[in-house]
Design a protein around this motif. Structure first.
Motif, PDB file in Angstrom:
ATOM      1  N   SER A  62     -58.125  76.880  11.861  1.00  0.00           N
ATOM      2  CA  SER A  62     -56.965  77.139  12.707  1.00  0.00           C
ATOM      3  C   SER A  62     -56.319  75.819  13.097  1.00  0.00           C
ATOM      4  O   SER A  62     -57.006  74.864  13.447  1.00  0.00           O
ATOM      5  CB  SER A  62     -57.400  77.904  13.962  1.00  0.00           C
ATOM      6  OG  SER A  62     -56.296  78.132  14.798  1.00  0.00           O
ATOM      7  N   GLY A  63     -55.005  75.759  13.019  1.00  0.00           N
ATOM      8  CA  GLY A  63     -54.290  74.530  13.337  1.00  0.00           C
ATOM      9  C   GLY A  63     -54.027  73.655  12.131  1.00  0.00           C
ATOM     10  O   GLY A  63     -53.391  72.605  12.250  1.00  0.00           O
ATOM     11  N   SER A  64     -54.494  74.077  10.961  1.00  0.00           N
ATOM     12  CA  SER A  64     -54.353  73.246   9.760  1.00  0.00           C
ATOM     13  C   SER A  64     -52.902  73.086   9.318  1.00  0.00           C
ATOM     14  O   SER A  64     -52.593  72.167   8.560  1.00  0.00           O
ATOM     15  CB  SER A  64     -55.182  73.825   8.618  1.00  0.00           C
ATOM     16  OG  SER A  64     -54.769  75.149   8.321  1.00  0.00           O
ATOM     17  N   ARG A 121     -62.929  70.994   9.460  1.00  0.00           N
ATOM     18  CA  ARG A 121     -62.559  71.035  10.882  1.00  0.00           C
ATOM     19  C   ARG A 121     -62.352  69.618  11.424  1.00  0.00           C
ATOM     20  O   ARG A 121     -61.380  69.329  12.116  1.00  0.00           O
ATOM     21  CB  ARG A 121     -63.626  71.761  11.701  1.00  0.00           C
ATOM     22  CG  ARG A 121     -63.267  71.937  13.178  1.00  0.00           C
ATOM     23  CD  ARG A 121     -64.307  72.744  13.950  1.00  0.00           C
ATOM     24  NE  ARG A 121     -64.809  73.911  13.250  1.00  0.00           N
ATOM     25  CZ  ARG A 121     -64.139  75.060  13.083  1.00  0.00           C
ATOM     26  NH1 ARG A 121     -62.926  75.183  13.568  1.00  0.00           N
ATOM     27  NH2 ARG A 121     -64.692  76.073  12.436  1.00  0.00           N
ATOM     28  N   THR A 159     -57.267  74.979   5.024  1.00  0.00           N
ATOM     29  CA  THR A 159     -56.466  76.025   5.667  1.00  0.00           C
ATOM     30  C   THR A 159     -57.316  77.126   6.275  1.00  0.00           C
ATOM     31  O   THR A 159     -56.794  77.981   6.976  1.00  0.00           O
ATOM     32  CB  THR A 159     -55.424  76.627   4.697  1.00  0.00           C
ATOM     33  OG1 THR A 159     -56.094  77.179   3.561  1.00  0.00           O
ATOM     34  CG2 THR A 159     -54.419  75.573   4.266  1.00  0.00           C
TER      35      THR A 159
END
Length: 172
Positions: free
Chosen positions: A45-47, A13, A42
């Motif tokens: 979220s947002g990766s 994160r 992955t």
């Protein structure tokens, strides 16, 4: 619920947040972890703003075909070696749009180890386009296949940060 232990999820994160803020992308080249490093990233979220691609190169043929590892290196040093890890990371970086890449090759066990290259031996390399090249030889010991692979993910994530920002874990 995450697929990964909490500390790995937190590491991932932080990378996604920090790398997104700086516009950095990542590529992974994985042998013994079989895609777990890319998977950890992955999971966040947002990766998609950070993860460009991952190469799972479990066989020597895949290392040669996908990453440009030379047959000469594999014959002279073996798949589990500093030299192979460095060629893997170079190949991942320059066969992607990534700013920084990480590569891992090792013996997760429970079989496959020798006295020279025991179970738990992993070579990791990280490289950035700005010129930083890192290598670590880790000897995690015969702590179980799962624990060796998770320990490798932790070290690989640390090395991504170090290669990208030139700092060791704990530095600001």
């Amino acid at each position: 619920m995450s697929l990964f232990p909490g500390d790995i999820e937190e590491q991932a994160r932080k990378i996604v947040v920090d790398f997104t803020a700086r516009g950095l992308m990542v590529a992974t080249a994985e042998s013994c972890t079989g895609g777990l490093i890319a998977g950890a990233l992955t999971e966040i979220s947002g990766s998609s703003a950070v993860v460009d691609r991952g190469f799972v190169t479990y066989t020597n043929e895949a290392k040669v075909d996908m990453l440009g590892v030379t047959q000469a290196t594999l014959l002279a040093y073996g798949a589990v070696s500093k030299e192979t890890a460095l060629q893997m990371v170079h190949g991942a970086l320059f066969r992607s749009r990534a700013s920084v890449a990480v590569a891992v090759t090792g013996i997760a066990g429970p079989s496959g180890g020798t006295s020279e290259k025991p179970v738990g031996l992993v070579h990791l390399a990280a490289q950035s386009r700005s010129g930083t090249i890192l290598h670590r030889e880790m000897r995690y010991g015969d702590i179980s296949r799962t624990e060796i692979r998770l320990a490798t993910v932790r070290t690989a994530l640390e090395m991504l940060v170090e290669a990208a920002f030139g700092m060791k874990k704990g530095q600001a």
